[in-house]
Design a protein around this motif. Structure first.
Motif, mmCIF file in Angstrom:
data_model
loop_
_atom_site.group_PDB
_atom_site.id
_atom_site.type_symbol
_atom_site.label_atom_id
_atom_site.label_comp_id
_atom_site.label_asym_id
_atom_site.label_seq_id
_atom_site.Cartn_x
_atom_site.Cartn_y
_atom_site.Cartn_z
ATOM 1 N N PRO A 173 -25.781 26.884 -69.168
ATOM 2 C CA PRO A 173 -27.038 26.325 -69.627
ATOM 3 C C PRO A 173 -27.991 26.768 -70.595
ATOM 4 C CG PRO A 173 -27.435 27.595 -67.566
ATOM 5 C CD PRO A 173 -25.842 28.046 -68.325
ATOM 6 N N GLN A 174 -28.771 26.078 -71.002
ATOM 7 C CA GLN A 174 -29.709 26.614 -72.154
ATOM 8 C C GLN A 174 -31.123 25.979 -71.979
ATOM 9 O OE1 GLN A 174 -30.531 28.522 -74.563
ATOM 10 N NE2 GLN A 174 -28.711 28.250 -75.606
ATOM 11 N N PRO A 175 -31.827 26.890 -70.966
ATOM 12 C CA PRO A 175 -33.239 26.448 -70.581
ATOM 13 C C PRO A 175 -34.157 26.317 -71.524
ATOM 14 C CG PRO A 175 -32.864 28.681 -70.024
ATOM 15 C CD PRO A 175 -31.571 28.276 -70.361
ATOM 16 N N PHE A 176 -34.237 26.944 -72.784
ATOM 17 C CA PHE A 176 -35.133 26.873 -73.671
ATOM 18 C C PHE A 176 -35.059 25.455 -74.368
ATOM 19 C CE2 PHE A 176 -36.178 27.043 -78.274
ATOM 20 C CZ PHE A 176 -37.326 27.368 -78.203
ATOM 21 N N GLU A 177 -33.553 25.017 -74.784
ATOM 22 C CA GLU A 177 -33.337 23.618 -75.350
ATOM 23 C C GLU A 177 -33.507 22.452 -74.485
ATOM 24 O OE1 GLU A 177 -33.030 23.462 -78.428
ATOM 25 O OE2 GLU A 177 -32.539 25.385 -79.193
ATOM 26 N N VAL A 178 -33.278 22.921 -72.929
ATOM 27 C CA VAL A 178 -33.709 21.809 -71.865
ATOM 28 C C VAL A 178 -35.230 21.532 -72.127
ATOM 29 C CG1 VAL A 178 -33.857 21.206 -69.670
ATOM 30 C CG2 VAL A 178 -31.694 22.518 -70.432
ATOM 31 N N LEU A 183 -39.588 17.731 -73.620
ATOM 32 C CA LEU A 183 -40.777 17.344 -74.350
ATOM 33 C C LEU A 183 -40.729 16.469 -75.533
ATOM 34 C CD1 LEU A 183 -42.278 21.001 -74.745
ATOM 35 C CD2 LEU A 183 -43.208 19.176 -73.067
ATOM 36 N N ASN A 184 -39.638 16.382 -76.185
ATOM 37 C CA ASN A 184 -39.455 15.280 -77.299
ATOM 38 C C ASN A 184 -39.024 13.901 -76.516
ATOM 39 O OD1 ASN A 184 -39.544 17.051 -79.169
ATOM 40 N ND2 ASN A 184 -37.410 17.481 -79.519
ATOM 41 N N LEU A 185 -38.287 14.044 -75.321
ATOM 42 C CA LEU A 185 -38.303 12.914 -74.658
ATOM 43 C C LEU A 185 -39.695 12.195 -73.991
ATOM 44 C CD1 LEU A 185 -36.617 10.645 -72.898
ATOM 45 C CD2 LEU A 185 -36.052 12.391 -71.342
ATOM 46 N N ALA A 186 -40.383 13.046 -73.583
ATOM 47 C CA ALA A 186 -41.916 12.576 -73.034
ATOM 48 C C ALA A 186 -42.554 12.072 -74.473
ATOM 49 C CB ALA A 186 -42.504 13.817 -72.549
ATOM 50 N N GLN A 187 -42.441 12.674 -75.533
ATOM 51 C CA GLN A 187 -43.236 12.230 -76.490
ATOM 52 C C GLN A 187 -42.752 10.799 -76.977
ATOM 53 O OE1 GLN A 187 -43.234 14.575 -80.211
ATOM 54 N NE2 GLN A 187 -44.903 13.654 -80.950
ATOM 55 N N THR A 188 -41.490 10.671 -76.800
ATOM 56 C CA THR A 188 -40.940 9.295 -77.112
ATOM 57 C C THR A 188 -41.517 8.159 -76.339
ATOM 58 O OG1 THR A 188 -39.006 10.527 -78.080
ATOM 59 C CG2 THR A 188 -38.772 8.091 -77.699
ATOM 60 N N ALA A 205 -41.095 20.676 -68.025
ATOM 61 C CA ALA A 205 -41.232 21.269 -68.988
ATOM 62 C C ALA A 205 -42.430 22.292 -69.355
ATOM 63 C CB ALA A 205 -41.174 20.538 -70.178
ATOM 64 N N LEU A 206 -43.562 22.116 -68.881
ATOM 65 C CA LEU A 206 -44.789 22.792 -68.578
ATOM 66 C C LEU A 206 -44.371 24.008 -67.684
ATOM 67 C CD1 LEU A 206 -47.617 23.480 -69.680
ATOM 68 C CD2 LEU A 206 -48.339 22.052 -67.791
ATOM 69 N N LYS A 207 -43.746 23.670 -66.792
ATOM 70 C CA LYS A 207 -43.664 24.864 -65.486
ATOM 71 C C LYS A 207 -42.449 25.828 -66.250
ATOM 72 C CE LYS A 207 -41.881 25.513 -60.714
ATOM 73 N NZ LYS A 207 -41.010 26.327 -60.927
ATOM 74 N N ASN A 208 -41.517 25.238 -66.783
ATOM 75 C CA ASN A 208 -40.536 26.225 -67.274
ATOM 76 C C ASN A 208 -41.074 27.282 -68.675
ATOM 77 O OD1 ASN A 208 -38.633 25.196 -65.696
ATOM 78 N ND2 ASN A 208 -37.756 23.741 -66.979
ATOM 79 N N ALA A 221 -46.657 21.177 -74.260
ATOM 80 C CA ALA A 221 -46.616 20.089 -73.294
ATOM 81 C C ALA A 221 -47.953 20.059 -72.668
ATOM 82 C CB ALA A 221 -45.937 21.083 -72.142
ATOM 83 N N LEU A 222 -49.011 21.036 -72.898
ATOM 84 C CA LEU A 222 -50.391 20.685 -72.724
ATOM 85 C C LEU A 222 -50.807 19.691 -73.401
ATOM 86 C CD1 LEU A 222 -51.244 24.611 -72.196
ATOM 87 C CD2 LEU A 222 -51.225 22.954 -70.403
#
Length: 311
Positions: A173-178, A183-188, A205-208, A221-222
């Motif tokens: 897994p790669q938590p930073f990239e997840v 966030l990019n998905l949310a922006q879209t 994403a904000l929690k992570n 995220a904020l």
């Protein structure tokens, strides 16, 4: 870069290339891109003058870190030039060649050279299938493809591509990239006026980001949360999220985030009839309007307002 070098510790030459790369990784995750550029530049200079020994793979890694940091600082032309210099040479590993191609793709699309960006992405995809590469690199190519699709206005396709990238990053897994892909998905989704669908990704994403110390991603995220709550007319929450985002963005000089947050803070102040807050935020918008992505929706709306006022 010369000015930024002055912020480096005086004993930087005592570091090894391996130690510097580990530190650069931490700086990247924290979103400390100015420090990342300065450290990578200082190390490369020390290596060039024989002060620090380094393997070819480590030298290329330092250059890639610097390019990536410059891109995050929105110095896309400089990053692109350094990418071209790097791509004109041979690579110690195929992984690094792929990483350089992806950096070049990002720089080109940010500079609106979409045809070149697509060509670079095709080359990266060819490089990916022509050799055995890790799931992480497959995920990175997928995420980059989604970024380019978003830039080209292919938002529905980008949403599915981001979901594929998140799935791949979770396997690593790669938590930073997840976190970044979420966030990019949310922006879209926000661009498609689907804010409610964006909320679960934003909360996760904000929690992570908060738990792991990903400061740039936390600020982003904020900011997204501020946009979503502003659209819902929950002005109190929107203001709180925008102010929290700016507290991070101002210390790190995330100019685009500051502009975006102040755009909504000004809107909230207008609704409340707080002319002093309107004036303060408008001064910030005018100061930063030529330093942010010219395709930023909030900038386009702000410019249209200024032109309308001029008439």
């Amino acid at each position: 870069i010369d000015l930024l070098r002055e912020t480096q510790p005086t004993d930087i030459a005592a570091s090894t290339a391996e130690e510097a790369l580990a530190q650069l990784d931490r700086l990247e995750m924290a979103g400390a891109y100015r420090e990342e550029v300065a450290l990578a530049s200082a190390m490369l200079e020390a290596i060039e003058h024989g002060g620090i020994p380094a393997e070819p793979e480590q030298i290329v890694a330092l250059k890639i870190y610097r390019i990536d940091a410059l891109a995050h600082l929105e110095r896309y032309e400089m990053a692109k030039v350094q990418c071209e210099e790097l791509l004109s040479d041979t690579f110690p590993t195929r992984r690094q060649k792929l990483q350089a191609l992806l950096c070049f793709t990002i720089c080109c699309y940010r500079l609106k050279r979409y045809t070149i960006a697509e060509m670079a992405l095709v080359k990266a995809t060819e490089e990916l299938v022509s050799a055995e590469h890790s799931t992480e690199l497959h995920a990175t190519v997928t995420a980059t493809r989604a970024v380019v699709q978003t830039a080209l206005g292919q938002l529905d396709a980008a949403i599915e591509t981001y979901k594929d990238a998140i799935s791949l990053y979770l396997q690593v897994p790669q938590p930073f990239e997840v976190c970044r892909a979420q966030l990019n998905l949310a922006q879209t989704l926000i661009l498609l006026n689907q804010s409610e669908k964006a909320l679960p990704y934003l909360r996760g994403a904000l929690k992570n980001a908060e738990e792991a110390g990903y400061e740039r991603l936390r600020s982003l995220a904020l900011s997204h949360m501020a946009v979503v709550h502003h659209a819902k007319k929950d002005l109190e929450s929107a203001e709180a999220y925008a102010l929290r985002s700016n507290a991070i963005a101002r210390s790190r000089e995330y100019i685009t985030f500051i502009f975006r947050n102040c755009f909504y803070l000004r809107s909230i102040a207008r609704t409340r009839g707080d002319e002093a807050a309107v004036a303060v935020n408008e001064r910030t918008l005018r100061a930063y309007m030529n330093r942010v992505d010219q395709d930023l929706p909030e900038l386009i709306e702000f410019k249209a307002e200024l032109e309308g006022g001029a008439r």
